[in-house]
Design an enzyme around this catalytic site. Structure first.
Site, short mmCIF file in Angstrom:
data_model
loop_
_atom_site.label_atom_id
_atom_site.label_comp_id
_atom_site.label_asym_id
_atom_site.label_seq_id
_atom_site.Cartn_x
_atom_site.Cartn_y
_atom_site.Cartn_z
N GLY A 1 -8.27 -0.58 -0.80
CA GLY A 1 -8.17 -0.24 0.43
C GLY A 1 -6.99 0.58 1.08
O GLY A 1 -6.23 1.35 0.41
N ASP B 1 0.08 -14.32 -2.10
CA ASP B 1 -0.60 -14.77 -0.99
C ASP B 1 0.11 -14.67 0.21
O ASP B 1 1.14 -15.46 0.20
CB ASP B 1 -1.45 -16.24 -1.13
CG ASP B 1 -2.32 -16.41 -0.18
OD1 ASP B 1 -2.32 -15.93 1.06
OD2 ASP B 1 -3.35 -17.18 -0.16
N VAL B 2 -0.15 -13.87 1.19
CA VAL B 2 0.69 -13.69 2.33
C VAL B 2 0.70 -14.96 3.25
O VAL B 2 1.61 -15.07 4.13
CB VAL B 2 0.50 -12.38 3.02
CG1 VAL B 2 0.87 -10.96 2.39
CG2 VAL B 2 -0.96 -12.39 3.77
N TYR C 1 -11.10 -12.62 14.10
CA TYR C 1 -10.36 -11.20 13.83
C TYR C 1 -9.54 -10.82 15.15
O TYR C 1 -8.27 -10.30 14.94
CB TYR C 1 -11.20 -10.36 13.17
CG TYR C 1 -10.79 -9.14 12.53
CD1 TYR C 1 -9.99 -9.13 11.33
CD2 TYR C 1 -11.02 -7.94 13.13
CE1 TYR C 1 -9.59 -7.99 11.05
CE2 TYR C 1 -10.61 -6.66 12.71
CZ TYR C 1 -9.88 -6.61 11.54
OH TYR C 1 -9.23 -5.12 11.28
N LYS D 1 -6.03 -10.01 15.59
CA LYS D 1 -5.12 -8.79 15.73
C LYS D 1 -4.46 -8.71 17.16
O LYS D 1 -3.29 -7.86 17.36
CB LYS D 1 -6.03 -7.91 15.62
CG LYS D 1 -6.58 -7.80 14.10
CD LYS D 1 -5.51 -7.13 13.36
CE LYS D 1 -6.03 -7.02 11.76
NZ LYS D 1 -4.93 -6.57 10.50
N THR E 1 -13.37 1.51 3.48
CA THR E 1 -12.67 0.34 2.45
C THR E 1 -13.66 -0.75 2.17
O THR E 1 -14.94 -0.80 2.88
CB THR E 1 -11.57 -0.29 3.02
OG1 THR E 1 -11.72 -1.13 4.14
CG2 THR E 1 -10.32 0.73 3.33
P1 NAP Z 1 -9.78 -4.46 2.24
O1 NAP Z 1 -10.27 -3.08 1.61
O2 NAP Z 1 -10.56 -5.76 2.46
O3 NAP Z 1 -8.15 -4.72 1.59
C1 NAP Z 1 -7.44 -5.90 2.02
C2 NAP Z 1 -6.28 -5.96 1.27
O4 NAP Z 1 -5.52 -7.17 1.65
C3 NAP Z 1 -6.53 -6.07 -0.21
O5 NAP Z 1 -5.70 -5.31 -0.97
C4 NAP Z 1 -6.21 -7.47 -0.43
O6 NAP Z 1 -6.20 -7.84 -1.75
C5 NAP Z 1 -5.41 -7.84 0.42
N1 NAP Z 1 -5.34 -9.42 1.14
C6 NAP Z 1 -6.33 -10.04 1.42
N2 NAP Z 1 -5.96 -11.31 1.78
C7 NAP Z 1 -4.52 -11.48 1.24
C8 NAP Z 1 -3.76 -12.49 1.20
N3 NAP Z 1 -3.94 -13.64 1.64
N4 NAP Z 1 -2.56 -12.18 0.49
C9 NAP Z 1 -2.41 -11.01 0.13
N5 NAP Z 1 -3.18 -10.14 0.07
C10 NAP Z 1 -4.15 -10.21 0.85
O7 NAP Z 1 -9.35 -3.92 3.71
P2 NAP Z 1 -8.84 -2.69 4.43
O8 NAP Z 1 -9.95 -2.13 5.24
O9 NAP Z 1 -8.11 -2.03 3.58
O10 NAP Z 1 -7.71 -3.53 5.58
C11 NAP Z 1 -6.36 -3.32 5.63
C12 NAP Z 1 -5.96 -3.46 6.79
O11 NAP Z 1 -6.15 -2.59 7.89
C13 NAP Z 1 -6.21 -5.02 7.49
O12 NAP Z 1 -5.14 -5.63 8.20
C14 NAP Z 1 -7.35 -4.65 8.32
O13 NAP Z 1 -7.35 -5.65 9.36
C15 NAP Z 1 -6.96 -3.27 8.91
N6 NAP Z 1 -7.92 -2.46 9.54
C16 NAP Z 1 -8.92 -1.85 8.64
C17 NAP Z 1 -9.83 -1.01 9.33
C18 NAP Z 1 -10.83 -0.30 8.53
O14 NAP Z 1 -11.63 0.36 8.95
N7 NAP Z 1 -10.95 -0.49 7.35
C19 NAP Z 1 -9.77 -0.91 10.80
C20 NAP Z 1 -8.83 -1.34 11.31
C21 NAP Z 1 -7.84 -2.20 10.95
P3 NAP Z 1 -6.25 -9.06 -2.73
O15 NAP Z 1 -7.95 -9.25 -2.40
O16 NAP Z 1 -5.99 -8.63 -3.79
O17 NAP Z 1 -5.70 -10.05 -2.13
#
Ligand code: NAP
Length: 259
Positions: free
Chosen positions: A23, A63-64, A157, A161, A192
């Site tokens: 992602g 794990d964060v 969520y 945030k 993502t």
């Molecule tokens: P994603 O595709 O679900 O990826 C999430 C990432 O976080 C993965 O690398 C996952 O890896 C890791 N993760 C999840 N839980 C974790 C934990 N407990 N410890 C360590 N790593 C952890 O999500 P994304 O869309 O890339 O989102 C990334 C960030 O952007 C998030 O904070 C999300 O809220 C924010 N965001 C995304 C969007 C969007 O449109 N995509 C919009 C606004 C904000 P593992 O599973 O390997 O741990």
């Protein structure tokens, strides 16, 4: 210096990115590596090496929500590279999705543990590190439009945030005089796994789902590259004409989408 369009990354600078296995985090890692940063990358699954390049990249399963494990990882990166200049708390989860009354207590707790506590731990660890050595630092906490907009179905969520924004505001005020600049950055809508989950959610559980389906259909998503470029400009930008207000704490990457 590795410079790209008004961005001057100091030679040997080191960035940590959490949630870098896929992602947005994986996209940030790839762009940061291209910009010449050395990297500490973590997620529960060991992140891949951007471009298959291993020198200058440290990867680990963390794990964060586990503060001790995150601190151990930070110490390991410092042992290896001497310092950390930039820290991006990107790891996040969306679930539980649906009315709060239907969510399990464990699901609600887990969301806050990862999205808010994980960011609080990472922010504290980085702030302590900045105090431990000369020079300042840049903290980027990945937020969301959901910090401000009350989406039905995303209570945990949105709350997590909103907490990230406020935590970052306080930390920025506390640490500015020590050279630590802290930002909460809403990235816009990025394609993502999390976004695929948003689109797959029935409107009964998430009434705004059709809006995200439409944004996707009309190709109005942001890209991880744009987010990376914005974050690098915040951190290392040297062009006063780039329209970024570096004194503001909460930022939103300009884009064509929504949250
Ligand atoms: P994603 O595709 O679900 O990826 C999430 C990432 O976080 C993965 O690398 C996952 O890896 C890791 N993760 C999840 N839980 C974790 C934990 N407990 N410890 C360590 N790593 C952890 O999500 P994304 O869309 O890339 O989102 C990334 C960030 O952007 C998030 O904070 C999300 O809220 C924010 N965001 C995304 C969007 C969007 O449109 N995509 C919009 C606004 C904000 P593992 O599973 O390997 O741990």
């Amino acid at each position: 210096m590795a410079a790209a369009r008004g961005i001057a990354v100091p030679a040997g600078a080191v960035a940590v990115v959490t949630g870098a296995s896929r992602g947005l985090g994986a996209g940030l890692a790839a762009a940061f590596a291209s910009a010449g940063l050395r990297l500490g990358l973590c997620a529960r699954h060991v992140p891949p090496s951007p471009g298959g390049r291993d020198p200058g990249i440290t990867r680990a399963s963390v794990d964060v929500a586990d503060a001790d494990a995150l601190e151990k990882f930070a110490n390991h990166v410092v042992e290896k590279y001497g310092r950390i200049d930039m820290w991006v708390n990107n790891a996040g989860i969306l679930e539980p999705v649906g009315a709060l009354r239907d969510a399990s207590f464990a699901g609600i707790r887990r969301n806050i543990e990862v999205n808010l506590m994980g960011v609080a731990y990472g922010s504290a660890i980085f702030a302590r590190h900045v105090h431990s050595r000369p020079g300042g630092g840049i903290l980027v906490n990945v937020s969301s439009g959901a910090a401000k907009h009350p989406y039905e179905g995303w209570a945990a969520y949105c709350a997590s945030k909103a907490g990230v924004d406020q935590l970052t505001e306080v930390l920025a005020a506390e640490e500015a005089r020590f050279g630590l600049r802290a930002y909460a950055l809403a990235p816009g809508v990025i394609e993502t796994d999390m976004q695929a989950l948003v689109r797959a959610t029935p409107p009964e559980r998430f009434p705004a789902a059709p809006r995200f389906v439409e944004l996707h259909r009309s190709g109005r998503f942001n890209s991880a590259e744009r987010v990376a470029s914005y974050a690098l400009s915040l951190a290392f930008g040297e062009s006063p004409g780039d329209d970024i207000d570096r004194d503001a704490v909460v930022h939103r990457v300009p884009g064509r989408g929504g949250e």
